[in-house]
Design a protein around this motif. Sequence first.
Motif, short mmCIF file in Angstrom:
data_model
loop_
_atom_site.label_atom_id
_atom_site.label_comp_id
_atom_site.label_asym_id
_atom_site.label_seq_id
_atom_site.Cartn_x
_atom_site.Cartn_y
_atom_site.Cartn_z
N SER A 20 0.85 -1.19 0.00
CA SER A 20 0.00 0.00 0.00
C SER A 20 0.88 1.23 0.00
O SER A 20 2.11 1.16 0.01
N GLY A 21 0.25 2.39 -0.03
CA GLY A 21 1.00 3.63 -0.03
C GLY A 21 0.34 4.69 -0.88
O GLY A 21 -0.72 4.48 -1.48
N SER A 23 -0.42 7.24 -3.92
CA SER A 23 -0.40 7.16 -5.37
C SER A 23 0.81 7.92 -5.90
O SER A 23 1.02 9.08 -5.54
N LYS A 27 4.19 1.89 -5.97
CA LYS A 27 3.54 0.61 -5.66
C LYS A 27 3.60 -0.35 -6.84
O LYS A 27 3.77 -1.56 -6.65
N ASP A 43 -3.33 -6.39 -8.18
CA ASP A 43 -3.35 -4.98 -7.82
C ASP A 43 -4.78 -4.50 -7.64
O ASP A 43 -5.69 -4.93 -8.35
N ASN A 44 -4.96 -3.60 -6.67
CA ASN A 44 -6.24 -2.93 -6.42
C ASN A 44 -7.37 -3.92 -6.12
O ASN A 44 -8.49 -3.76 -6.59
N GLY A 71 -1.99 -5.49 -3.95
CA GLY A 71 -1.91 -4.04 -3.88
C GLY A 71 -3.23 -3.47 -3.38
O GLY A 71 -4.30 -3.78 -3.92
N ASP A 73 -4.90 0.29 -2.18
CA ASP A 73 -4.65 1.72 -2.09
C ASP A 73 -5.95 2.48 -1.98
O ASP A 73 -7.02 1.91 -1.73
N PHE A 102 4.35 -0.37 3.22
CA PHE A 102 3.75 0.94 2.91
C PHE A 102 4.81 1.83 2.28
O PHE A 102 5.90 2.00 2.83
N GLU A 137 -5.59 11.86 0.65
CA GLU A 137 -5.11 10.49 0.56
C GLU A 137 -4.30 10.12 1.79
O GLU A 137 -4.44 9.01 2.32
N LEU A 141 -5.15 6.93 4.31
CA LEU A 141 -4.21 5.81 4.43
C LEU A 141 -3.44 5.79 5.75
O LEU A 141 -2.66 4.87 5.99
N GLN A 145 -0.69 2.97 7.31
CA GLN A 145 0.72 3.27 7.58
C GLN A 145 1.07 2.95 9.03
O GLN A 145 2.17 2.49 9.33
#
Length: 297
Positions: A20-21, A23, A27, A43-44, A71, A73, A102, A137, A141, A145
């Motif tokens: 994660s992390g 944008s 990633k 992903d996603n 992934g 996000d 992250f 964002e 998130l 984190q």
Amino acid sequence: MVDAPLDAIPVPRTQLIVVSGLSGSGKTVALRTLEDLDYYCVDNLPSALMPAFVSAVSQDSVAVHPRLAVGVDVRNRRQDLDRLPGILADLASSGIDYRLLFLDTRDDVLLKRYSESRRRHPLSIDGVALADAIVQERKLLRPMQAIADKVIDTSDINVHQLRRLVITEMGQKSGSMTLLFESFAYRRGVPPDADFVFDARALPNPHWNPSLRPLSGKDAVVREWLEQQPDVERFRTDVAGFLDNWLPRFESEGRSYVTICIGCTGGRHRSVYLAERLAEHCRERYRQVLSYHREME
């Protein structure tokens, strides 16, 4: 010899890495690196579907795949992001080994990256300014984190350095040394993380063959052309012998990662071919051998 019944074969314990992390923090690079390390990557994936995904991919006793990477996000729904810590706790209770990676990056670097790539931030909708989208964002998130096993700040590192960090921090198989064979063009400089550098510019160059020029060292016709050149085969054999002699010394000293770089003029033919052939050679002895072609990425 009688084959053991299928249910008597031990199923490896499932390992899950959640990437994660922010944008624009890298990633995609991290997931591709894990894919190179034989992780099954998605992903996603909506967080709510993660338990079903892990069960479907890893628990099949016939087609087991114990190394997974997902992934997650800000494109997930807010409620799914809020549920993720609980979902991961449930997976751990069911015997899944998970780690959360992250990727973080400073706001000024993210602004520059988006400006250069001209991509749209996933939260830049309905007239929301890029700077405001990044702030939003971070807020969304922050819980992820806070529970991350590893946070990597990508503000001041390049793609190659990030790949190395992901491999050494998250993808390393216990007790093994990872080799990365990297091709490059000398006109763009030697990769800064190289441990060994071999110069292939003195070898016959497919670039001067008009039919081969648009291709690369991974194409069959280029490989065949280079294999017919005695100097190329002699070079490959000499380098392979050198690595056979000296890489075990590095491994015995506890080195976990070695980068072997092969350069030529354009970084598309000779260096690519040699990097691939040498990687094939070393896979007979080492469990984790990767190849990366800088000028083709």
